[in-house]
Every structure is written in structure tokens, then in C-alpha cells.
Design an enzyme around this catalytic site. Structure first.
Site, PDB file in Angstrom:
ATOM      1  CE1 TYR A   1      -0.384   4.044  -6.471  1.00 19.76           C
ATOM      2  CE2 TYR A   1       0.341   5.693  -4.876  1.00 19.76           C
ATOM      3  CZ  TYR A   1       0.444   4.430  -5.436  1.00 19.76           C
ATOM      4  OH  TYR A   1       1.372   3.541  -4.952  1.00 19.76           O
TER       5      TYR A   1
ATOM      6  CE  LYS B   1      -1.214   1.757  -3.869  1.00 23.40           C
ATOM      7  NZ  LYS B   1      -0.866   0.333  -3.991  1.00 23.40           N
TER       8      LYS B   1
ATOM      9  CB  SER C   1      -0.945  -0.030   1.209  1.00 21.94           C
ATOM     10  OG  SER C   1      -1.909   0.976   1.120  1.00 21.94           O
TER      11      SER C   1
END
Length: 327
Positions: free
Chosen positions: A202, A206, A167
Site C-alpha cells: 500500500y 501511494k 494519496s
């Protein structure tokens, strides 16, 4: 992003170096996704050096995978360890085919899910915006499809196996107000091109990984005797291919923020695959268990976490009926 997080991030980048990994992987079979470049490549190389019997690098391009294999063999002096398998996380069929092939392995000790994308461009892949398909849906699809294989290996070799997801600390950097306090499905909101905040996408992907791993463990894997340890980690800001769309700006940011080498960053990936039971369901940073973002720990965050996981479960069951029985 709070000032305290930013200052802490800079401190770890400039003054903390994850330690070299020395754990033996003798006899183990390991899958590393996205392993033809960057962190995945260096993690695969490290695992070969540490004695793994078989390291499968899962890549979209077989040609690039073969280049990576030759590079690993040249630098480690070990041949016959690395295998190159095709995997496209933008295709559910590809994920299912890969998992079917991997289920026939006689042993699987670690599934290290490193592959991911970061893009500023909205594009659909399967039934979602591509970042969400690759970084979230397909990542958990692969993990759940291979859970039976990981569990069988744990029983056979009397040792816990690992499902590790790469992650990022960027989940601290998004507050997703548009996902909170709404009855609309999370994935529907993220798939709406007219409102898609791609510079934040993005980071959001995560955050969804953090939510999903935490809730998955809470609902299905909380028994201390559960045979598979699952954790998620941040490698920190590293030199890799992830920010290639940002070109010069990405280079400048990495320099100013003290980006780690890919080898140093890869140490955190490898550490997570032997981090022990204390890492189960936890977030790892600098090779240690850390607290995730305040949003994740908040009451509102817990509600969003449950919602995200509920929707993701429904998606996974629709893609591959019966998959939830794999727990």
C-alpha cells in the site's frame, strides 16, 4: 521511516485539525470514487451540503451506493443531488464504461479519486497485483479518460476544473530499494509474487501515485493556462474501512496515533478540490501545500519517477490506445 517524520506525523495527528470547509460548490457536478463508506462518503456529504448540483458517487456495489445515497439525503435534507454509478477499479473495462458515461455529462467540475485498497494478500487484477491495478493504473486510466470532459467544462464555464487524487503520507514510509538501480521494469518487479512485499505494498502504491502525478504535470500540464488543476493529498490517519484486514491491531494503532474522524479527514479531500493554482502538481497535507518525501525530491527519486511514469504511460496507451492525446 525517519524519527523526524514519525514525530511530525504524531504532532499533526494530535495537534492539527483541518478547518471546516465553507467554499460554495453551487452549480457544480462532481464525481467522488469510493464514496459508499469512510472518507469518500463524508466528502460526498460535505459537497452536497456546500451546494453542489450533482454529486456522483462511484462505487463497486450499487446496493451499498444506494444505502450511502439515502444516508446523505437523510443527513443533508437534499434529494435529487446524489447519483449512484457503478465503477470497479479492478476492471479496465468497467473504468472505460464509466468514463464513457461520464463524458456525456454536460458539466464536470471535479473528479475526486478517493477509491483505493490496502491488502496483505497477493491477488492479480487485470495485468498487475490488485493494489497496483486499483490504486495506480485504474486511477490514472480514469483520470486521463475524463481529462477531455474536465477541459471542456473549464472552457465552457471559464473556471479551472480539478483532478484530485487521494494519496497518503505513507509514501514517506517506503524506500523501495528493490525498485532502484535496476533495469527491470517497475511493474514487473511489483507483479512478481515470489518477491512481493505485501506489508509494504500500500505504501508503495501511494509513492507511485506521487511519482505519477508529479511527472504527469511536468510533462503535459505545466502551462500556467492548462485548464485542469491536478493535485494529490493525504487526509492523515483517519477512521475508515482501509485497515479492516488488520482488525484489532488497526483499532489500537488508530487510537494511539490519534486517528481523525472521517468528517475531519474528509475536509482535506474537499479542500483539495478548490485549493487553487498553487496546488497544481503538488502534495497537500492538512489543507496546505507540503513537500513530499525526501526520496521523491532526491536525484535517485527523480530517475525512478521518470521510469514509473514512462512505464505507466505505456500501460495506459496499451489499455486504451490514443489516451495520451487527451492531455
Amino acid at each position: 521511516m525517519s524519527l523526524s517524520f514519525f514525530l511530525g506525523f504524531l504532532y499533526t495527528q494530535w495537534f492539527i485539525t483541518p478547518p471546516p470547509q465553507t467554499q460554495s460548490y453551487e452549480g457544480q457536478t462532481i464525481i467522488v470514487t469510493g464514496a459508499n463508506v469512510g472518507l469518500g462518503l463524508e466528502a460526498a456529504r460535505m459537497l452536497v451540503k456546500l451546494g453542489a448540483e450533482k454529486v456522483i458517487i462511484a462505487v463497486r456495489s450499487i446496493e451499498k451506493g444506494e444505502d450511502a445515497k439515502r444516508d446523505i439525503e437523510k443527513t443533508t435534507g437534499k434529494k435529487g443531488v446524489v447519483e449512484v454509478w457503478q465503477l470497479d477499479l479492478g476492471s479496465y473495462k468497467s473504468v472505460e464504461e464509466f468514463a464513457e458515461r461520464a463524458s456525456k455529462l454536460g458539466r464536470l467540475d471535479v473528479l475526486l479519486e478517493n477509491a483505493g485498497i490496502g491488502t496483505q494478500n497477493y491477488k492479480l487484477a487485470e495485468d498487475n497485483e490488485s493494489t497496483i491495478t486499483v490504486n495506480v493504473v485504474s486511477t490514472y486510466l480514469l483520470g486521463l479518460l475524463l481529462l477531455p470532459t474536465l477541459k471542456a467544462s473549464a472552457r465552457k464555464y471559464n473556471k479551472k476544473t480539478y483532478l484530485t487524487i487521494v494519496s497518503s503520507e505513507v509514501h514517506f514510509m517506503t524506500q523501495v530499494p528493490y525498485l532502484r538501480n535496476t533495469s527491470r521494469p517497475v511493474f514487473d518487479i511489483l507483479n512478481d509474487k515470489s518477491t512481493a512485499n505485501m506489508p509494504d505494498r500500500y505504501n508503495v502504491s501511494k509513492l507511485l501515485e506521487v511519482f505519477s502525478s508529479r511527472q504527469m504535470v511536468k510533462e503535459y500540464m505545466s502551462d500556467p493556462d492548462y485548464p485542469v488543476i491536478t493535485n494529490f493529498l493525504t487526509p492523515g490517519l483517519c477512521h475508515s474501512q482501509l485497515m479492516r484486514e488488520m482488525a484489532l491491531l488497526g483499532v489500537i494503532m488508530k487510537y494511539l496515533m490519534g486517528a481523525r474522524t472521517t468528517e475531519v479527514g474528509a475536509r482535506t479531500l474537499v479542500h483539495a478540490t478548490h485549493a487553487g493554482e498553487e496546488s497544481h502538481g503538488k502534495y497537500l497535507s492538512d489543507c496546505a501545500v507540503r513537500e513530499p518525501a525526501p526520496l521523491v525530491l532526491s536525484e535517485q527519486g527523480q530517475k525512478l519517477q521518470e521510469k514509473v511514469w514512462s512505464e505507466l504511460k505505456e500501460k495506459l496507451e496499451k489499455i486504451h490506445p490514443g489516451i495520451l492525446k487527451n492531455f
